[in-house]
Design an enzyme around this catalytic site. Sequence first.
Site, PDB file in Angstrom:
ATOM      1  N   CYS A   1     -36.372  21.938 -19.533  1.00 56.64           N
ATOM      2  CA  CYS A   1     -36.047  21.753 -18.147  1.00 56.64           C
ATOM      3  C   CYS A   1     -35.441  23.391 -17.832  1.00 56.64           C
ATOM      4  O   CYS A   1     -36.360  23.953 -16.613  1.00 56.64           O
ATOM      5  CB  CYS A   1     -34.834  21.018 -17.792  1.00 56.64           C
ATOM      6  SG  CYS A   1     -35.247  19.371 -17.778  1.00 56.64           S
TER       7      CYS A   1
HETATM    8  C1  UDX Z   1     -30.542  20.415 -18.545  1.00 52.98           C
HETATM    9  C2  UDX Z   1     -29.453  20.227 -17.699  1.00 52.98           C
HETATM   10  O1  UDX Z   1     -28.263  20.346 -18.287  1.00 52.98           O
HETATM   11  C3  UDX Z   1     -29.763  18.850 -17.130  1.00 52.98           C
HETATM   12  O2  UDX Z   1     -28.815  18.565 -15.903  1.00 52.98           O
HETATM   13  C4  UDX Z   1     -31.093  18.769 -16.638  1.00 52.98           C
HETATM   14  O3  UDX Z   1     -31.556  17.346 -16.140  1.00 52.98           O
HETATM   15  C5  UDX Z   1     -32.274  18.988 -17.676  1.00 52.98           C
HETATM   16  O4  UDX Z   1     -31.980  20.147 -18.233  1.00 52.98           O
HETATM   17  P1  UDX Z   1     -31.068  19.859 -21.228  1.00 52.98           P
HETATM   18  O5  UDX Z   1     -32.043  20.591 -21.161  1.00 52.98           O
HETATM   19  O6  UDX Z   1     -31.204  18.657 -22.057  1.00 52.98           O
HETATM   20  O7  UDX Z   1     -30.512  19.519 -19.826  1.00 52.98           O
HETATM   21  O8  UDX Z   1     -29.904  20.875 -22.226  1.00 52.98           O
HETATM   22  P2  UDX Z   1     -28.455  21.511 -21.869  1.00 52.98           P
HETATM   23  O9  UDX Z   1     -27.401  20.759 -22.585  1.00 52.98           O
HETATM   24  O10 UDX Z   1     -28.401  21.707 -20.505  1.00 52.98           O
HETATM   25  O11 UDX Z   1     -28.779  22.989 -22.642  1.00 52.98           O
HETATM   26  C6  UDX Z   1     -29.914  23.643 -22.303  1.00 52.98           C
HETATM   27  C7  UDX Z   1     -30.065  24.953 -23.226  1.00 52.98           C
HETATM   28  O12 UDX Z   1     -28.825  25.686 -22.820  1.00 52.98           O
HETATM   29  C8  UDX Z   1     -29.885  24.699 -24.691  1.00 52.98           C
HETATM   30  O13 UDX Z   1     -30.816  25.371 -25.365  1.00 52.98           O
HETATM   31  C9  UDX Z   1     -28.563  25.217 -25.223  1.00 52.98           C
HETATM   32  O14 UDX Z   1     -28.297  25.610 -26.244  1.00 52.98           O
HETATM   33  C10 UDX Z   1     -28.264  26.232 -23.896  1.00 52.98           C
HETATM   34  N1  UDX Z   1     -26.758  26.356 -23.584  1.00 52.98           N
HETATM   35  C11 UDX Z   1     -26.368  25.619 -22.916  1.00 52.98           C
HETATM   36  C12 UDX Z   1     -26.438  27.705 -23.816  1.00 52.98           C
HETATM   37  O15 UDX Z   1     -26.817  28.727 -24.343  1.00 52.98           O
HETATM   38  N2  UDX Z   1     -25.097  28.117 -23.338  1.00 52.98           N
HETATM   39  C13 UDX Z   1     -24.379  27.038 -22.785  1.00 52.98           C
HETATM   40  O16 UDX Z   1     -23.100  27.456 -22.230  1.00 52.98           O
HETATM   41  C14 UDX Z   1     -24.822  25.964 -22.296  1.00 52.98           C
END
Ligand code: UDX
Length: 423
Positions: A263
Amino acid sequence: MKISVIGGGYVGLISALGLAELGHDVTIIEIDKSKVDLINSAKSPIYEQGLQELLEKHIGKNLSASLSYESVGGSDVSLICVGTPPLPDGSADISYILSAAEKIGEACKDNSDFHVVAVKSTVPPGTTKDSVKPVVLKHSGKEPEEIGFAMNPEFLREGRAFEDFLNPDRIVIGSEEPKSAEMIEMMYAGLSAPVLKTSLTAAEMIKYASNALLATKISFANEVGNLCKRFSVDVYDVMKGVGMDHRLSPHFLNAGCGFGGSCFPKDVSALASLAMKMGENPYLLNAVLQVNEHQPEKMIELLEARTGPLSQKKIAVLGLAFKDFTDDIRESRAIPIIKALLAKGALVSAYDPLANEHMKALIPKITYCTDAKSALLNADGCLVVTEWPEFSDLNEEFHVMKDQIIIDGRRILRTEQAEGICW
Ligand code: UDX
């Protein structure tokens, strides 16, 4: 209610199971026969916590999968959950959406009851109103008052999708008339979440803006983190202090090697590309993506500064999935990291609790290990790329390394030898 879910991919499958759990009668319509067969034999085509159990509970009762659009005719709602993959310029490809709209239209021809076509896929603003609606109306031969349209974005996080489905922060429903919005609201009866009713196009924009802002928070934390490291300040303390402001929130401020997944990278690129098309310069969105591309490079620079030239050095990469609790490697930061290591002549040994096989299909020529210790054996350096909780228990395992140079890209390690990418 009777609901047809178009698309048995990640969003479709989770939504279908969530709706079945809420008591609806759900049919998944999917073009891939092997997926239809898997779902109907209660075998999950993807990994997601709790999915297998829910599939076994509902399949053959109030859930089934089919290649045909026949169920649409007798459904109250069709939920479009097909993919919108990125085109080379970053914009979203809506061809699967349009083909689903055509088939829904044809299947609705003889339907005498009011039917709502709701788009759940992430689509560029204007898609439901200007593309889906006219295509469905044309192919069904119906008048606008006979079919309703809605846009109902999903906010599920992979790995925690059912938890999110059952406990959403909010339910966003875009529509042009109250009847369609009410039917979508009824579909979620049983969940206690605030419902925001808005226009079709605003609902589409809410999804992009939400993901873009979350990605911005991460890139912001990373940029500040890189600066904090220069001052020997802990960015996690800084972001804790920042996140305590009620106007912000403590979430999504974890600095590290950046965001991946299906996403954030795709949606931020799509929004930036939309901005360009509309004659607006996406300064901030471009910067969010640039910071994200830069973080893996930072990790390699730091490693090289500690190990010396990487040629022929054995480097252990712990974590391949884009985040914990998934086997999904889409846009995982491990991909540019491994590619950069290989370009520098390093010998890579990798381990992930779930994602080894997926990464092997993409990058076959590295060593895949079945546990962290085997990957670490005789390694000159180690990079931790995914926030798997099991990595926080690693300690003595690092003693098998030739040189204990450990760079943590996720602030997950507890061992004192580890150095953070930006802390
Ligand atoms: C995301 C959104 O959270 C969700 O609402 C939407 O519908 C789809 O995209 P997702 O892709 O499953 O969900 O993962 P998410 O838990 O949001 O993490 C995304 C990425 O960001 C991961 O690679 C994670 O490691 C990274 N991340 C997350 C960080 O680097 N720092 C953070 O503080 C949070």
